[in-house]
Write a protein that holds these residues in place. Structure first.
Motif, PDB file in Angstrom:
ATOM      1  N   ASP A  64       0.854  -1.181   0.000  1.00  0.00           N
ATOM      2  CA  ASP A  64       0.000   0.000   0.000  1.00  0.00           C
ATOM      3  C   ASP A  64       0.899   1.243   0.000  1.00  0.00           C
ATOM      4  N   PRO A  65       0.516   2.336  -0.678  1.00  0.00           N
ATOM      5  CA  PRO A  65       1.385   3.526  -0.722  1.00  0.00           C
ATOM      6  C   PRO A  65       1.831   4.011   0.659  1.00  0.00           C
ATOM      7  N   LYS A  66       0.944   3.955   1.646  1.00  0.00           N
ATOM      8  CA  LYS A  66       1.307   4.398   2.990  1.00  0.00           C
ATOM      9  C   LYS A  66       2.388   3.501   3.579  1.00  0.00           C
ATOM     10  N   GLU A  67       2.253   2.212   3.373  1.00  0.00           N
ATOM     11  CA  GLU A  67       3.249   1.269   3.888  1.00  0.00           C
ATOM     12  C   GLU A  67       4.596   1.491   3.196  1.00  0.00           C
ATOM     13  N   ILE A  68       4.551   1.699   1.893  1.00  0.00           N
ATOM     14  CA  ILE A  68       5.794   1.889   1.139  1.00  0.00           C
ATOM     15  C   ILE A  68       6.530   3.134   1.611  1.00  0.00           C
ATOM     16  N   TRP A  69       5.801   4.254   1.768  1.00  0.00           N
ATOM     17  CA  TRP A  69       6.462   5.502   2.142  1.00  0.00           C
ATOM     18  C   TRP A  69       6.879   5.519   3.610  1.00  0.00           C
ATOM     19  N   ALA A  70       6.155   4.804   4.452  1.00  0.00           N
ATOM     20  CA  ALA A  70       6.610   4.670   5.837  1.00  0.00           C
ATOM     21  C   ALA A  70       7.939   3.927   5.880  1.00  0.00           C
ATOM     22  N   PHE A  71       8.074   2.905   5.035  1.00  0.00           N
ATOM     23  CA  PHE A  71       9.322   2.141   4.982  1.00  0.00           C
ATOM     24  C   PHE A  71      10.438   2.960   4.341  1.00  0.00           C
ATOM     25  N   ILE A  72      10.115   3.726   3.281  1.00  0.00           N
ATOM     26  CA  ILE A  72      11.120   4.599   2.665  1.00  0.00           C
ATOM     27  C   ILE A  72      11.632   5.615   3.691  1.00  0.00           C
ATOM     28  N   THR A  73      10.723   6.178   4.488  1.00  0.00           N
ATOM     29  CA  THR A  73      11.121   7.122   5.539  1.00  0.00           C
ATOM     30  C   THR A  73      12.042   6.453   6.539  1.00  0.00           C
ATOM     31  N   TRP A  74      11.706   5.222   6.909  1.00  0.00           N
ATOM     32  CA  TRP A  74      12.550   4.469   7.852  1.00  0.00           C
ATOM     33  C   TRP A  74      13.945   4.265   7.269  1.00  0.00           C
ATOM     34  N   VAL A  97      16.444  15.018   3.464  1.00  0.00           N
ATOM     35  CA  VAL A  97      15.799  14.120   2.496  1.00  0.00           C
ATOM     36  C   VAL A  97      14.849  13.181   3.232  1.00  0.00           C
ATOM     37  N   ALA A  98      15.299  12.653   4.378  1.00  0.00           N
ATOM     38  CA  ALA A  98      14.428  11.801   5.191  1.00  0.00           C
ATOM     39  C   ALA A  98      13.215  12.579   5.689  1.00  0.00           C
ATOM     40  N   PHE A  99      13.424  13.841   6.070  1.00  0.00           N
ATOM     41  CA  PHE A  99      12.315  14.677   6.548  1.00  0.00           C
ATOM     42  C   PHE A  99      11.300  14.918   5.435  1.00  0.00           C
ATOM     43  N   ALA A 100      11.774  15.117   4.214  1.00  0.00           N
ATOM     44  CA  ALA A 100      10.862  15.293   3.080  1.00  0.00           C
ATOM     45  C   ALA A 100      10.048  14.023   2.847  1.00  0.00           C
ATOM     46  N   CYS A 101      10.686  12.872   2.984  1.00  0.00           N
ATOM     47  CA  CYS A 101       9.966  11.598   2.864  1.00  0.00           C
ATOM     48  C   CYS A 101       8.898  11.488   3.945  1.00  0.00           C
ATOM     49  N   LEU A 102       9.233  11.924   5.155  1.00  0.00           N
ATOM     50  CA  LEU A 102       8.276  11.881   6.259  1.00  0.00           C
ATOM     51  C   LEU A 102       7.056  12.737   5.949  1.00  0.00           C
ATOM     52  N   LEU A 103       7.277  13.980   5.504  1.00  0.00           N
ATOM     53  CA  LEU A 103       6.160  14.876   5.226  1.00  0.00           C
ATOM     54  C   LEU A 103       5.277  14.330   4.107  1.00  0.00           C
ATOM     55  N   PHE A 104       5.902  13.762   3.086  1.00  0.00           N
ATOM     56  CA  PHE A 104       5.093  13.200   1.998  1.00  0.00           C
ATOM     57  C   PHE A 104       4.299  11.999   2.492  1.00  0.00           C
ATOM     58  N   ASN A 105       4.911  11.190   3.351  1.00  0.00           N
ATOM     59  CA  ASN A 105       4.200  10.031   3.890  1.00  0.00           C
ATOM     60  C   ASN A 105       3.019  10.454   4.755  1.00  0.00           C
ATOM     61  N   LEU A 106       3.199  11.505   5.549  1.00  0.00           N
ATOM     62  CA  LEU A 106       2.152  11.903   6.489  1.00  0.00           C
ATOM     63  C   LEU A 106       1.012  12.647   5.807  1.00  0.00           C
ATOM     64  N   VAL A 107       1.330  13.458   4.801  1.00  0.00           N
ATOM     65  CA  VAL A 107       0.308  14.302   4.182  1.00  0.00           C
ATOM     66  C   VAL A 107       0.111  13.962   2.706  1.00  0.00           C
ATOM     67  N   GLY A 108       1.206  13.916   1.953  1.00  0.00           N
ATOM     68  CA  GLY A 108       1.097  13.750   0.506  1.00  0.00           C
ATOM     69  C   GLY A 108       0.454  12.455   0.074  1.00  0.00           C
ATOM     70  N   VAL A 109       0.776  11.346   0.747  1.00  0.00           N
ATOM     71  CA  VAL A 109       0.217  10.056   0.355  1.00  0.00           C
ATOM     72  C   VAL A 109      -1.304  10.083   0.446  1.00  0.00           C
ATOM     73  N   ASN A 110      -1.815  10.652   1.548  1.00  0.00           N
ATOM     74  CA  ASN A 110      -3.263  10.675   1.733  1.00  0.00           C
ATOM     75  C   ASN A 110      -3.970  11.577   0.726  1.00  0.00           C
ATOM     76  N   ILE A 111      -3.290  12.624   0.275  1.00  0.00           N
ATOM     77  CA  ILE A 111      -3.915  13.571  -0.646  1.00  0.00           C
ATOM     78  C   ILE A 111      -3.791  13.107  -2.095  1.00  0.00           C
ATOM     79  N   PHE A 112      -2.605  12.568  -2.465  1.00  0.00           N
ATOM     80  CA  PHE A 112      -2.338  12.302  -3.875  1.00  0.00           C
ATOM     81  C   PHE A 112      -2.408  10.828  -4.262  1.00  0.00           C
TER      82      PHE A 112
END
Length: 320
Positions: free
Chosen positions: A257-267, A293-308
């Motif tokens: 799932d996109p949320k799972e993928i980006w949470a792992f990318i952030t990790w 770069v990790a912080f940008a991944c975090l922000l996209f995971n928290l907000v961007g994934v749900n919106i886009f």
């Protein structure tokens, strides 16, 4: 859980958010005045430096004279500027209390954990960021970050109120689980610490050598590293708890799932920062770039994934 909503508490929660924004903005102004007119970071360091007696008959420095090599004594700040810092801290704690009260009243209004949609999550994340800053301040001299953390929190809350706000109400059955208290709470706490680290990293990159009233790059790097060292294991726990919840809810631990993928990318990104710093000795600008770069991944995971991107986590109720 009851599907009824206490309209009075829900309205109070919304009003407390507005009060929180005003208090954070007032605190930001007070912190900015402290940075602009209070004692500079360089002057504070010189004042804290011990003065050693001269060996071999050189005598002791005259009373009131500056240590050799430090130049003229720094000009004393205005009398009112001495109070800017303590006032800013007090306003921050008042804003934190209003932020906390808004989260609690939202939860009581709907009789559930108050992070069932993006609006509630962002409000809680801003609370976690300010909490991380305030509690770090109790132990470390990080008041210089106050202006930047409070403005980030105020902007985050403003964004939530303007673009993410939804009326208080029940959530989908999948979110009526004790895993919300485990998985989402851990993600919120880790995100708050990562926001403090991100703010420190941005300041590190934009700071000029002539900006004597800002903290040194070494201090900024130290704050960022400490926040990530604390936040990374909490984020790791959040990812593991999310996998356990997914198995209970959907019958599998991992489903791309996109949320799972980006949470792992952030990790992975934060793990890369810690690994590079510990083994390769990366410090300074290179390390700050990796953590941003990790912080940008975090922000996209928290907000961007749900919106886009949506996916199985698209029940976050982002207004159209």
């Amino acid at each position: 859980m009851s599907a009824e909503v206490d309209a009075g508490l829900a309205t109070l929660s919304d009003q407390l958010i507005l009060a929180t924004v005003l208090l954070y903005v007032a605190a930001m102004i007070a912190y900015a005045l402290d940075l602009a007119f209070g004692r500079s970071a360089g002057a504070s360091a010189r004042a804290a430096r011990p003065v050693l007696a001269t060996v071999g008959g050189g005598g002791t420095p005259a009373a009131g004279s500056a240590p050799a090599g430090d130049g003229p004594a720094p000009k004393a700040p205005p009398a009112w500027a001495v109070w800017a810092g303590p006032v800013a801290v007090g306003l921050s704690w008042l804003g934190w209390a209003a932020n906390l009260a808004s989260v609690l009243t939202r939860g009581l209004a709907v009789d559930r954990w108050p992070w069932g949609n993006m609006y509630e999550f962002v409000v809680a994340m801003c609370l976690a960021a300010v909490s991380a800053f305030l509690f770090m301040q109790l132990r470390y001299p990080v008041r210089f970050l106050g202006a930047f953390v409070t403005v980030a929190a105020a902007l985050g809350l403003g964004f939530a109120v303007r673009y993410l706000h939804v009326q208080a109400g029940p959530v989908v059955p999948a979110l009526n689980s004790y895993w919300v208290a485990i998985h989402v709470s851990a993600a919120i706490v880790a995100s708050g610490l990562f926001i403090v680290a991100g703010v420190s990293g941005i300041l590190y990159l934009v700071r000029k050598d002539s900006a004597v009233r800002l903290p040194s790059r070494q201090d900024l790097e130290r704050v960022a590293h400490r926040a990530i060292v604390i936040g990374f294991p909490i984020w790791t726990f959040a990812v593991i708890a999310g996998a356990l919840w997914a198995d209970k809810a959907w019958g599998r631990y991992w489903g791309w799932d996109p949320k799972e993928i980006w949470a792992f990318i952030t990790w992975i990104a934060y793990a890369a920062y810690l690994h590079a710093r510990a083994t390769a000795g990366w410090k300074g600008r290179a390390a700050m770039i990796v953590q941003l770069v990790a912080f940008a991944c975090l922000l996209f995971n928290l907000v961007g994934v749900n919106i886009f991107l949506g996916g199985l986590h698209s029940y976050a109720e982002v207004p159209g």
